[in-house]
Design an enzyme around this catalytic site. Structure first.
Site, PDB file in Angstrom:
ATOM      1  N   TYR A 134      -1.890  -1.243  10.641  1.00 54.64           N
ATOM      2  CA  TYR A 134      -1.846  -1.371   9.181  1.00 54.64           C
ATOM      3  C   TYR A 134      -0.506  -0.870   8.647  1.00 54.64           C
ATOM      4  O   TYR A 134       0.148  -1.546   7.837  1.00 54.64           O
ATOM      5  CB  TYR A 134      -3.014  -0.568   8.600  1.00 54.64           C
ATOM      6  N   SER A 176       0.877  -1.182   0.000  1.00 59.84           N
ATOM      7  CA  SER A 176       0.000   0.000   0.000  1.00 59.84           C
ATOM      8  C   SER A 176       0.906   1.220   0.000  1.00 59.84           C
ATOM      9  O   SER A 176       2.111   1.099   0.301  1.00 59.84           O
ATOM     10  CB  SER A 176      -0.836  -0.040   1.288  1.00 59.84           C
TER      11      SER A 176
HETATM   12  P1  NAD Z   1     -11.532  -6.287   0.691  1.00 58.20           P
HETATM   13  O1  NAD Z   1     -12.046  -6.124   2.073  1.00 58.20           O
HETATM   14  O2  NAD Z   1     -12.417  -5.956  -0.465  1.00 58.20           O
HETATM   15  O3  NAD Z   1     -10.989  -7.777   0.481  1.00 58.20           O
HETATM   16  C1  NAD Z   1     -10.190  -8.387   1.442  1.00 58.20           C
HETATM   17  C2  NAD Z   1     -10.482  -9.881   1.429  1.00 58.20           C
HETATM   18  O4  NAD Z   1      -9.640 -10.497   2.428  1.00 58.20           O
HETATM   19  C3  NAD Z   1     -11.922 -10.202   1.785  1.00 58.20           C
HETATM   20  O5  NAD Z   1     -12.505 -11.079   0.829  1.00 58.20           O
HETATM   21  C4  NAD Z   1     -11.824 -10.860   3.154  1.00 58.20           C
HETATM   22  O6  NAD Z   1     -12.822 -11.843   3.393  1.00 58.20           O
HETATM   23  C5  NAD Z   1     -10.429 -11.465   3.098  1.00 58.20           C
HETATM   24  N1  NAD Z   1      -9.896 -11.701   4.453  1.00 58.20           N
HETATM   25  C6  NAD Z   1      -9.950 -10.849   5.496  1.00 58.20           C
HETATM   26  N2  NAD Z   1      -9.470 -11.435   6.589  1.00 58.20           N
HETATM   27  C7  NAD Z   1      -9.095 -12.701   6.231  1.00 58.20           C
HETATM   28  C8  NAD Z   1      -8.560 -13.801   6.945  1.00 58.20           C
HETATM   29  N3  NAD Z   1      -8.318 -13.736   8.259  1.00 58.20           N
HETATM   30  N4  NAD Z   1      -8.285 -14.937   6.277  1.00 58.20           N
HETATM   31  C9  NAD Z   1      -8.561 -15.029   4.944  1.00 58.20           C
HETATM   32  N5  NAD Z   1      -9.092 -14.020   4.233  1.00 58.20           N
HETATM   33  C10 NAD Z   1      -9.359 -12.872   4.861  1.00 58.20           C
HETATM   34  O7  NAD Z   1     -10.174  -5.440   0.663  1.00 58.20           O
HETATM   35  P2  NAD Z   1      -9.338  -4.777  -0.538  1.00 58.20           P
HETATM   36  O8  NAD Z   1      -9.554  -3.319  -0.463  1.00 58.20           O
HETATM   37  O9  NAD Z   1      -9.531  -5.492  -1.804  1.00 58.20           O
HETATM   38  O10 NAD Z   1      -7.854  -5.026   0.011  1.00 58.20           O
HETATM   39  C11 NAD Z   1      -7.046  -6.087  -0.443  1.00 58.20           C
HETATM   40  C12 NAD Z   1      -5.586  -5.786  -0.094  1.00 58.20           C
HETATM   41  O11 NAD Z   1      -5.208  -4.572  -0.739  1.00 58.20           O
HETATM   42  C13 NAD Z   1      -5.342  -5.567   1.402  1.00 58.20           C
HETATM   43  O12 NAD Z   1      -4.093  -6.132   1.768  1.00 58.20           O
HETATM   44  C14 NAD Z   1      -5.276  -4.061   1.521  1.00 58.20           C
HETATM   45  O13 NAD Z   1      -4.471  -3.663   2.602  1.00 58.20           O
HETATM   46  C15 NAD Z   1      -4.620  -3.703   0.194  1.00 58.20           C
HETATM   47  N6  NAD Z   1      -4.848  -2.329  -0.213  1.00 58.20           N
HETATM   48  C16 NAD Z   1      -6.131  -1.863  -0.393  1.00 58.20           C
HETATM   49  C17 NAD Z   1      -6.305  -0.549  -0.766  1.00 58.20           C
HETATM   50  C18 NAD Z   1      -7.677   0.030  -0.997  1.00 58.20           C
HETATM   51  O14 NAD Z   1      -7.768   1.259  -1.129  1.00 58.20           O
HETATM   52  N7  NAD Z   1      -8.720  -0.758  -1.092  1.00 58.20           N
HETATM   53  C19 NAD Z   1      -5.204   0.306  -0.935  1.00 58.20           C
HETATM   54  C20 NAD Z   1      -3.914  -0.214  -0.738  1.00 58.20           C
HETATM   55  C21 NAD Z   1      -3.758  -1.532  -0.369  1.00 58.20           C
END
Ligand code: NAD
Length: 249
Positions: A144, A131
């Site tokens: 985080y 991120s």
């Molecule tokens: P999201 O919430 O849409 O998806 C995350 C998924 O992880 C979900 O399907 C959830 O069920 C699964 N998950 C959560 N806890 C879990 C566990 N204990 N075991 C197995 N699965 C688990 O989130 P997203 O926004 O798609 O984020 C995905 C990644 O991208 C994360 O690592 C997040 O930090 C990173 N990220 C997101 C953003 C953003 O703006 N959305 C920005 C930078 C980085």
């Protein structure tokens, strides 16, 4: 559509939603057979059946979870993540520890679990979903920010050790992406400050980015697929911002 990954097998954690789901779809479109790993069984099964892959419903914070997953994969995308916002003095220690387990220890265990098969084939791709918060801090996101900085270090160590075996390891560093995780943050802030959602996006989430638009999950997935392609064979140990200019400032 490219078929760079024909005959390859990928494993995506958090593959049932958001960025992970976009990665599952894009890797499958590039020819890979995909293992969808997620704590949400129903959505993992829907994603896997959509792409003709396999669903694995596991909570990656549980001990022994990683050992139940397949180790014979060519591509590993460490993507599952959660967020918790609180000031340091009130940050619940158990939540802090859980976030490190999900976002640092589980990626470490999965790399450890899958490297032997990558080494045996002399080819592998590890992509770690970091991120901007792996490169920059924000107040109130202690767990985080700490986890993403840890993932950056892990990714670089894997790059150094994997190089002689044909394995690359990189981080992708998105800014704010339009996913359920971010939708929840926008709703909470809009309700708290009694302002429209668009104002939260432009003035709160994207105040440090030059491009004032949310990133789409498919844009992140394209970068992930490119990192897995033969053209990216020399890219390793890198952290690639996809952040609308946030970290340029
Ligand atoms: P999201 O919430 O849409 O998806 C995350 C998924 O992880 C979900 O399907 C959830 O069920 C699964 N998950 C959560 N806890 C879990 C566990 N204990 N075991 C197995 N699965 C688990 O989130 P997203 O926004 O798609 O984020 C995905 C990644 O991208 C994360 O690592 C997040 O930090 C990173 N990220 C997101 C953003 C953003 O703006 N959305 C920005 C930078 C980085």
């Amino acid at each position: 559509m490219t078929s760079d990954l024909d005959g390859r097998t990928a494993l995506v954690t958090g593959g049932a939603s958001g960025i992970g789901l976009a990665c599952v779809r894009a890797l499958a479109a590039a020819g890979a057979k995909v293992h969808v790993v997620d704590v949400d069984r129903e959505r993992a099964e829907a994603a896997a059946s959509e792409v003709g892959g396999w669903a694995h419903s596991v909570d990656l914070t549980e001990s022994g979870a990683v050992e139940r997953l397949p180790g014979e994969v060519d591509v590993l995308v460490n993507n599952a993540g959660i967020q918790h916002v609180a000031p340091l003095e009130d940050f619940p220690p158990d939540v802090f520890a859980r976030i490190q387990t999900l976002m640092v220890t589980a990626p470490f265990l999965l790399i450890r679990h899958t490297l032997p098969s990558m080494y045996a084939r002399g080819w592998g791709r590890i992509v770690n979903m970091s991120s901007v918060h792996g490169l920059r801090a924000s107040a109130y996101k202690a767990a985080y920010v700490t986890a993403k900085h840890g993932l950056e270090g892990l990714s670089k160590v894997a790059a150094l050790e994997g190089a002689e075996h044909g394995v690359t390891s990189n981080c992708v560093n998105p800014g704010y992406v339009r996913t359920p995780l971010v939708d929840g943050q926008i709703d909470a802030q809009a309700a708290e400050h009694d302002v429209p959602r668009e104002d939260v996006v432009a003035e709160v989430l994207l105040k440090r980015a030059a491009i004032k638009k949310l990133i789409e999950p498919e844009d992140v997935a394209s970068l992930v697929v490119w990192l897995c392609s033969p053209r990216a064979g020399h890219v390793t140990g890198a952290s690639i911002p996809l952040d609308g200019g946030w970290t340029a400032a």
